[in-house]
Every structure is written in C-alpha cells, then in structure tokens.
Design a protein around this motif. Structure first.
Motif, PDB file in Angstrom:
ATOM      1  N   THR A 149       0.835  -1.208   0.000  1.00 31.60           N
ATOM      2  CA  THR A 149       0.000   0.000   0.000  1.00 31.60           C
ATOM      3  C   THR A 149       0.869   1.257   0.000  1.00 31.60           C
ATOM      4  O   THR A 149       0.518   2.257  -0.615  1.00 31.60           O
ATOM      5  N   PHE A 150       1.998   1.200   0.693  1.00 28.85           N
ATOM      6  CA  PHE A 150       2.933   2.330   0.692  1.00 28.85           C
ATOM      7  C   PHE A 150       3.468   2.576  -0.719  1.00 28.85           C
ATOM      8  O   PHE A 150       3.552   3.713  -1.192  1.00 28.85           O
ATOM      9  N   LEU A 151       3.800   1.495  -1.416  1.00 27.55           N
ATOM     10  CA  LEU A 151       4.314   1.576  -2.787  1.00 27.55           C
ATOM     11  C   LEU A 151       3.277   2.210  -3.714  1.00 27.55           C
ATOM     12  O   LEU A 151       3.595   3.082  -4.527  1.00 27.55           O
ATOM     13  N   THR A 152       2.017   1.784  -3.582  1.00 25.90           N
ATOM     14  CA  THR A 152       0.944   2.308  -4.433  1.00 25.90           C
ATOM     15  C   THR A 152       0.723   3.796  -4.184  1.00 25.90           C
ATOM     16  O   THR A 152       0.577   4.588  -5.129  1.00 25.90           O
ATOM     17  N   ALA A 153       0.704   4.185  -2.911  1.00 27.73           N
ATOM     18  CA  ALA A 153       0.500   5.600  -2.582  1.00 27.73           C
ATOM     19  C   ALA A 153       1.658   6.454  -3.091  1.00 27.73           C
ATOM     20  O   ALA A 153       1.452   7.573  -3.574  1.00 27.73           O
ATOM     21  N   ARG A 154       2.880   5.939  -3.008  1.00 31.56           N
ATOM     22  CA  ARG A 154       4.034   6.690  -3.524  1.00 31.56           C
ATOM     23  C   ARG A 154       3.942   6.875  -5.036  1.00 31.56           C
ATOM     24  O   ARG A 154       4.285   7.928  -5.569  1.00 31.56           O
ATOM     25  N   LEU A 155       3.478   5.859  -5.739  1.00 35.06           N
ATOM     26  CA  LEU A 155       3.324   5.951  -7.193  1.00 35.06           C
ATOM     27  C   LEU A 155       2.311   7.034  -7.564  1.00 35.06           C
ATOM     28  O   LEU A 155       2.589   7.913  -8.399  1.00 35.06           O
ATOM     29  N   LEU A 156       1.136   6.999  -6.926  1.00 36.00           N
ATOM     30  CA  LEU A 156       0.084   7.959  -7.259  1.00 36.00           C
ATOM     31  C   LEU A 156       0.472   9.369  -6.822  1.00 36.00           C
ATOM     32  O   LEU A 156       0.182  10.345  -7.528  1.00 36.00           O
ATOM     33  N   GLY A 157       1.127   9.485  -5.666  1.00 37.77           N
ATOM     34  CA  GLY A 157       1.605  10.795  -5.241  1.00 37.77           C
ATOM     35  C   GLY A 157       2.653  11.339  -6.185  1.00 37.77           C
ATOM     36  O   GLY A 157       2.678  12.544  -6.484  1.00 37.77           O
ATOM     37  N   GLY A 158       3.522  10.464  -6.689  1.00 38.30           N
ATOM     38  CA  GLY A 158       4.538  10.883  -7.656  1.00 38.30           C
ATOM     39  C   GLY A 158       3.931  11.345  -8.966  1.00 38.30           C
ATOM     40  O   GLY A 158       4.389  12.329  -9.568  1.00 38.30           O
ATOM     41  N   ILE A 159       2.881  10.655  -9.424  1.00 39.91           N
ATOM     42  CA  ILE A 159       2.199  11.072 -10.653  1.00 39.91           C
ATOM     43  C   ILE A 159       1.617  12.469 -10.476  1.00 39.91           C
ATOM     44  O   ILE A 159       1.720  13.329 -11.361  1.00 39.91           O
ATOM     45  N   GLY A 160       1.020  12.721  -9.310  1.00 33.99           N
ATOM     46  CA  GLY A 160       0.460  14.042  -9.047  1.00 33.99           C
ATOM     47  C   GLY A 160       1.525  15.108  -8.997  1.00 33.99           C
ATOM     48  O   GLY A 160       1.419  16.152  -9.664  1.00 33.99           O
ATOM     49  N   LEU A 161       2.578  14.865  -8.234  1.00 36.17           N
ATOM     50  CA  LEU A 161       3.613  15.878  -8.048  1.00 36.17           C
ATOM     51  C   LEU A 161       4.522  16.003  -9.267  1.00 36.17           C
ATOM     52  O   LEU A 161       5.246  16.998  -9.412  1.00 36.17           O
ATOM     53  N   GLY A 162       4.496  15.010 -10.161  1.00 34.41           N
ATOM     54  CA  GLY A 162       5.310  15.088 -11.369  1.00 34.41           C
ATOM     55  C   GLY A 162       4.980  16.301 -12.222  1.00 34.41           C
ATOM     56  O   GLY A 162       5.824  16.802 -12.969  1.00 34.41           O
ATOM     57  N   GLY A 163       3.747  16.802 -12.102  1.00 37.36           N
ATOM     58  CA  GLY A 163       3.365  17.962 -12.892  1.00 37.36           C
ATOM     59  C   GLY A 163       3.825  19.286 -12.316  1.00 37.36           C
ATOM     60  O   GLY A 163       3.733  20.321 -12.988  1.00 37.36           O
ATOM     61  N   SER A 164       4.313  19.271 -11.081  1.00 34.90           N
ATOM     62  CA  SER A 164       4.628  20.540 -10.433  1.00 34.90           C
ATOM     63  C   SER A 164       5.782  21.271 -11.104  1.00 34.90           C
ATOM     64  O   SER A 164       5.657  22.454 -11.457  1.00 34.90           O
ATOM     65  N   LEU A 165       6.915  20.596 -11.290  1.00 38.33           N
ATOM     66  CA  LEU A 165       8.102  21.276 -11.809  1.00 38.33           C
ATOM     67  C   LEU A 165       7.904  21.819 -13.218  1.00 38.33           C
ATOM     68  O   LEU A 165       8.165  23.013 -13.463  1.00 38.33           O
ATOM     69  N   PRO A 166       7.434  21.012 -14.197  1.00 37.73           N
ATOM     70  CA  PRO A 166       7.306  21.562 -15.551  1.00 37.73           C
ATOM     71  C   PRO A 166       6.291  22.696 -15.663  1.00 37.73           C
ATOM     72  O   PRO A 166       6.535  23.695 -16.338  1.00 37.73           O
ATOM     73  N   ILE A 167       5.153  22.564 -14.978  1.00 42.88           N
ATOM     74  CA  ILE A 167       4.113  23.587 -15.125  1.00 42.88           C
ATOM     75  C   ILE A 167       4.449  24.826 -14.306  1.00 42.88           C
ATOM     76  O   ILE A 167       4.223  25.959 -14.737  1.00 42.88           O
ATOM     77  N   LEU A 168       4.988  24.629 -13.108  1.00 44.40           N
ATOM     78  CA  LEU A 168       5.305  25.776 -12.255  1.00 44.40           C
ATOM     79  C   LEU A 168       6.297  26.717 -12.921  1.00 44.40           C
ATOM     80  O   LEU A 168       6.155  27.942 -12.843  1.00 44.40           O
ATOM     81  N   ILE A 169       7.313  26.151 -13.565  1.00 50.83           N
ATOM     82  CA  ILE A 169       8.311  27.010 -14.216  1.00 50.83           C
ATOM     83  C   ILE A 169       7.684  27.768 -15.380  1.00 50.83           C
ATOM     84  O   ILE A 169       7.916  28.973 -15.560  1.00 50.83           O
ATOM     85  N   ALA A 170       6.846  27.079 -16.170  1.00 47.50           N
ATOM     86  CA  ALA A 170       6.159  27.760 -17.274  1.00 47.50           C
ATOM     87  C   ALA A 170       5.202  28.824 -16.745  1.00 47.50           C
ATOM     88  O   ALA A 170       5.189  29.969 -17.228  1.00 47.50           O
ATOM     89  N   TYR A 171       4.412  28.466 -15.763  1.00 46.76           N
ATOM     90  CA  TYR A 171       3.422  29.383 -15.174  1.00 46.76           C
ATOM     91  C   TYR A 171       4.100  30.610 -14.569  1.00 46.76           C
ATOM     92  O   TYR A 171       3.722  31.757 -14.834  1.00 46.76           O
ATOM     93  N   PHE A 172       5.121  30.382 -13.770  1.00 53.17           N
ATOM     94  CA  PHE A 172       5.827  31.459 -13.085  1.00 53.17           C
ATOM     95  C   PHE A 172       6.489  32.413 -14.091  1.00 53.17           C
ATOM     96  O   PHE A 172       6.372  33.636 -13.986  1.00 53.17           O
ATOM     97  N   SER A 173       7.171  31.855 -15.074  1.00 57.42           N
ATOM     98  CA  SER A 173       7.928  32.683 -16.022  1.00 57.42           C
ATOM     99  C   SER A 173       7.017  33.568 -16.853  1.00 57.42           C
ATOM    100  O   SER A 173       7.448  34.641 -17.317  1.00 57.42           O
ATOM    101  N   GLU A 174       5.768  33.156 -17.064  1.00 53.56           N
ATOM    102  CA  GLU A 174       4.859  33.924 -17.911  1.00 53.56           C
ATOM    103  C   GLU A 174       4.283  35.161 -17.214  1.00 53.56           C
ATOM    104  O   GLU A 174       3.549  35.932 -17.832  1.00 53.56           O
TER     105      GLU A 174
END
Length: 582
Positions: A149-174
């Motif tokens: 269950t820990f492994l599954t939660a880490r996978l889904l949390g990683g999928i969610g947080l994976g979008g933070s870096l690429p979008i945040l940099i684009a969003y912030f810079s604009e």
C-alpha cells in the motif's frame, strides 16, 4: 483583480492582430503561425512590463516556490526513510530498488501527462488538480501499514507531483518581464534547493540517527519516519493554498483564445497530446529543442547518479575505517560469568565459553570464529552483521534472539535449543550506520546549491545562457576527476559541495534557456518532456552508479566525467535566448 489583469484588460489585442487575421468577423483562425505568435509575445511582454514588480510577484514566488520545494521533498525523502522502512516493512535490497523505480516512474509519467494538459486547459487549473492529488496520496503514504500500500501511494503521489516542476516554471515565467526573468527564475530554483535543506533539517530533528535507534524506533506503533513523511508533505498543500489566490497565466489565455475570440480556440480545443509533443520536434523547433533535451538527459544521469554515489562512498570509507579499528581476541576463556553490555566490532578466535550467559544486549559486527560454547545462554539478543563460524555449540539455549540459520557457518550443534525467535524479519540490518552524519552531509550539499544559483543570476545576462551552461558542465567534469585522489570522508563531502555549487550555475542557466526556447503553445508540454526524459535518465543513473559501488572509485570518476563532458559539448549547440520574449 490583480495589477497584471488590470493592465491586460486595458490593452486591446484586436488592433495588433487585425492585419494577420484576414477572416471575416466572428471566424476563428485555425492556426497560429510564427508571426502571430511573435505579435502575441510582444503584446504580452509590453503588458506585463507595465505592471510594477510588487506584492503580487511575492505571492507568486512563495506559492510556486512551495511547489518546487514539494518536488524536491518527493525525490529526497525516500533516501532518508529507507533505513527505517527497511526495518518496519522488512524489505529486501530488490524491494528498495523497486521503491525507487516507482517514485521516479510516477514523477516522469506525471510530468508529461500534466504538462500536455496544461497547454490545453491552462496552467493554474492543471496545477491545482495535480498538486491536490499529490497532497492526498503523500499523506496516505505516511499512514500506510504495509509495503504494497505504501508503494501504491508513492506511485500515485509521484504522478500528481510530477506535474509541479514543468508547469510551475512555465506558469511562473509567464508573469515575469524579460529584464527580471533571470533573477526571478534563479530565486524560484533557490526554493528547490531550500526544499532539500528543509528535508535534511527535518530528518535531523525527527528521524533516529543510528542503526540501533532505527531498530528501537521500529518497535513503536507510529514510528518517527511516518511523522517525517507527514512533515515533509506540508509544502504541497501550502502550494495549493497559494495557487488558489493567483490568476491563470495571462500568456496562456492569449494563446488559447480567451483574451480575444478572434484567436486560436478552435484548434486548441481539438489538440491531442501526440500533436503537442510532435511540435517540439517540428522542423522550426528541432534545432533549438534537441540540444536542450540531450543536455538535460546527460546532466541528469550524472547528477542523480552521483547524488547516490557520494553518500555511499562516504559510508564505504567510514566502513573501511571501522574495520581497521576492529579488535581481535584470540585464545580467550570465559567461565561462570554473565555478559550484559553490548559488544561492537570484535572478533573472537579460538575462544572458549563455559556456563556463560549473554543477556539483554546488542552484538554489532561481532564474529565468533572457531570458538567452543558449552552450556551458554543467549537471551534477548539483537544482532547486526554478527555470526558464528566453524564453532562448536553444546547444550546451549537461544531465547528471544534474531540468530537465524544464516548466522551459523559450518558450526556443530548438540543439545542446543532455539525458543521465541524474532520471526518478523530475518534480514540482517546493519546497525553500523550513522544517519546523523548522513543528514549533515546532505545538508551541506543542498546549501552549496544556493551560492551557485546566486552566481548564475549575476552572470547569465552578461555571458549568455548557452556559454554558462557549457562552462558549468565542463567544470563539473573536471571536478569529478579529483575524487580519484581524495581518501577521507571530509574531502569527499568538500568535493560534493563544490560539484553542487558549480552544477547549480548550469542548472539555472539550463532552466532559463529551456523556458525561453519553448513557445507558449507547447511550453508546459516541453517542460513535461524534459522532466520525463530527465527523470528517466536519472533513474538509469541510479542503477548504473549502484552497480559501480562494488567497483573502484576510478570507474565512477571516469563515467561521471565523461557524461558531464558529453553534456558540455552538446550544450554548445544550444541556441542563445537572452533576448527572447515569452
């Protein structure tokens, strides 16, 4: 309404695109060509330049900075909690590798998935969805009772947080005008480094600092590493709260037609992920994007691989020193006595133990070689890297111990009994780890990033993005060769700090160049692809460097130097973007 929105509301785009839009009123153009995109960029730059830098940008930096800190925490917490999770979940080395693969897979998948979505439906809405998902599953991971269950939660949390870096940099810079872009993006990347510092400090404050303390903490119902995961997940919901107070990126609103009904909303609404990615490799973009992607991949391979190798090599050097300090007791004899103090780093050779009692103690790296035991009791014993070799054990008892069969090599036993074995986990966990020193080493490495980012902000507009990237990566290549000459843990940590500081200069320059190279219509997708490939290369680096831990230090030095040199050479092809508008 914010200052940015007020300014945009006052400026009419219609006059600027009228000459380009030759279709009758009410019709929507089916395609934005390069000329139209340039007009949009010039209009956007003029609009945001009329807004003074003020409180809004401070809130923007705080919210996006929290998001980047959350991304750092997602990557780093695993290394800190693994010793405790290994004991609590009784996981093998293979399962630990699987946990690392799952984390990187989640981040890489999320980067591309959310990046593509952000170019279709907007930055802010996508960010809120992705980071809310991450906040939920990161909290769930801290509460999971089993490895699966820990492994599954880490996978889904990683999928969610994976979008933070690429979008945040684009969003912030604009939101940032071109003259202030380098300074603000360097400040944003500093939040990424501060996230690593935060994780290291929380590890120092919360987690057990020795192998023995890890085992004792594991006996608690809610051990310290669960609390640590909850504390390290705090930046994610804080970023969500901050984003709720911010507007959508005005640049992406222009791009998808929300500022003027005369622009490209028809095409964008029918865009698919595949076509967005294919645009990155289109003929008019390929010359600029390919060198960036290759440079990111090679640099990530070396950086993430070396981030694993540094602490493991320090641990190896300390282990070698520990072995040199071991005590050998030969031909000793003990009779009718009781041992009730823990033993460490001792080798008994041809020892004789008669009617002896070992009770309520820890045996850490203790070896009984060719010893004789007669009527000996071992009661309530915890052990690590300890064993009996070529020994004779007669009429003895083992009660409440973790002496599993693998601890007895070529031994003879007669009349010996084993009762109440610690059957939960048969793995041989190494107590000879000093996590406090590991936390300090990591803290030094993260702090070293800050001066590098400051230096990048000072030099980038003067020397250019591409030149600074190449110089930084070339210096990193040369620095790693010095590792072949250093033999002390302190010297290795010093080289790591220097490497991180120099790498931060290239990282900041590469981030700014990537943001300026990708046009608005595919900026988040481009960043998503960069992150997906970088995470994949980083994961490959972890496996390669893990396999090289058994090799000589020269192997790691030459591989890292070669990878960094390759990325430096490829970066020479990066198109200079210091005068580019967003």
């Amino acid at each position: 309404m914010t200052n940015t929105e007020e300014t945009l509301a006052e400026v009419t785009l219609e006059e600027e695109v009228q000459a380009l839009n030759t279709q009758p009123s009410g019709r929507v153009p089916r395609h934005i060509d390069d000329t139209t995109d340039t007009v949009l960029s010039e209009f956007h730059e003029r609009a945001i330049s009329e807004c003074a830098i003020g409180r809004f940008h401070g809130i923007l930096l705080a919210a996006c900075g929290m998001g980047l800190a959350a991304d750092t925490a997602e990557l780093l917490v695993l290394g800190f909690v693994l010793p405790s999770a290994e004991v609590d979940f009784c996981i093998s080395q293979t399962e630990k590798r699987i946990l690392g693969v799952v984390t990187y897979t989640g981040l890489a998948t999320g980067a591309l998935l959310w990046g593509c979505m952000a170019d279709r439906v907007g930055r802010r809405r996508t960010l809120l969805t992705a980071m809310t998902l991450a906040a939920i599953f990161d909290l769930m991971a801290a509460l999971m009772p089993t490895f699966g269950t820990f492994l599954t939660a880490r996978l889904l949390g990683g999928i969610g947080l994976g979008g933070s870096l690429p979008i945040l940099i684009a969003y912030f810079s604009e939101f940032i005008p071109r003259p202030q872009r380098v300074k603000f993006l360097s400040g944003l990347l500093a939040c990424w480094a501060f996230g690593g510092i935060y994780v290291a400090l929380m590890a120092w404050a919360i987690l057990p600092k020795t192998g023995v303390m890890v085992v004792l903490d594991g006996q608690e119902h809610f051990s310290a590493w669960h609390i640590f995961l909850i504390v390290c997940a705090i930046p994610t919901p804080l970023a969500v709260i901050g984003l709720l107070a911010l507007p959508e990126s005005p640049r992406i609103l222009l791009q998808i037609g929300h500022e003027s009904e005369a622009l490209v909303i028809y095409q964008v609404r029918n865009e698919c992920f595949g076509s967005l990615i294919s645009k990155i490799f289109a003929a008019n973009h390929r010359r600029a994007t390919l060198p960036l992607l290759v440079t990111w991949m090679f640099a990530s391979f070396g950086y993430y691989g070396l981030s694993l190798w540094f602490p493991e090599y320090v641990k190896y050097l300390k282990g070698q020193d520990f072995k040199l300090k071991s005590s050998t007791l030969a031909n000793v004899s003990y009779a009718d006595i009781q041992f009730n103090q823990s033993m460490e780093n001792v080798i008994y050779v041809n020892g004789r133990f008669t009617n002896v009692r070992f009770e309520n103690l820890i045996l850490n790296h203790v070896v009984f070689d060719s010893c004789y035991f007669d009527r000996v009791s071992f009661i309530k014993i915890k052990s690590s890297r300890s064993l009996f070799r070529n020994s004779t054990i007669l009429k003895s008892t083992f009660v409440d111990t973790d002496f599993f069969p693998y601890r007895f090599e070529s031994c003879t036993m007669e009349g010996t009994t084993f009762d109440s074995m610690d059957a939960f986990c048969a793995l041989d966990f190494d107590y000879n780890i000093h996590l406090g020193e590991v936390f300090l080493e990591h803290l030094i490495g993260e702090v070293a990033l800050i001066p590098g980012l400051v230096l990048a902000a000072m030099l980038m507009d003067r020397f250019g993005r591409a030149r600074l990237i190449s110089l930084s990566l070339l210096t990193c290549s040369l620095l790693t060769l010095t590792l072949a000459a250093v033999k002390s843990p302190e010297a290795v940590i010093a080289v790591e700090a220097a490497f991180n500081a120099v790498f931060a200069v290239g990282l900041a320059s590469l981030t700014v160049a990537s943001t300026e190279t990708c046009p608005t219509s595919i900026r988040a997708t481009g960043w998503g692809l960069i992150n997906t490939l970088s995470r994949g290369a980083g994961l490959a680096g972890l496996f390669v460097y893990d396999s090289m831990l058994e090799c000589t230090v020269l192997a790691s030095c030459f591989v890292t130097s070669g990878v960094m040199l390759t990325s430096a050479v490829v970066s020479l092809l990066i198109v200079e973007t210091r005068h580019t508008l967003l």
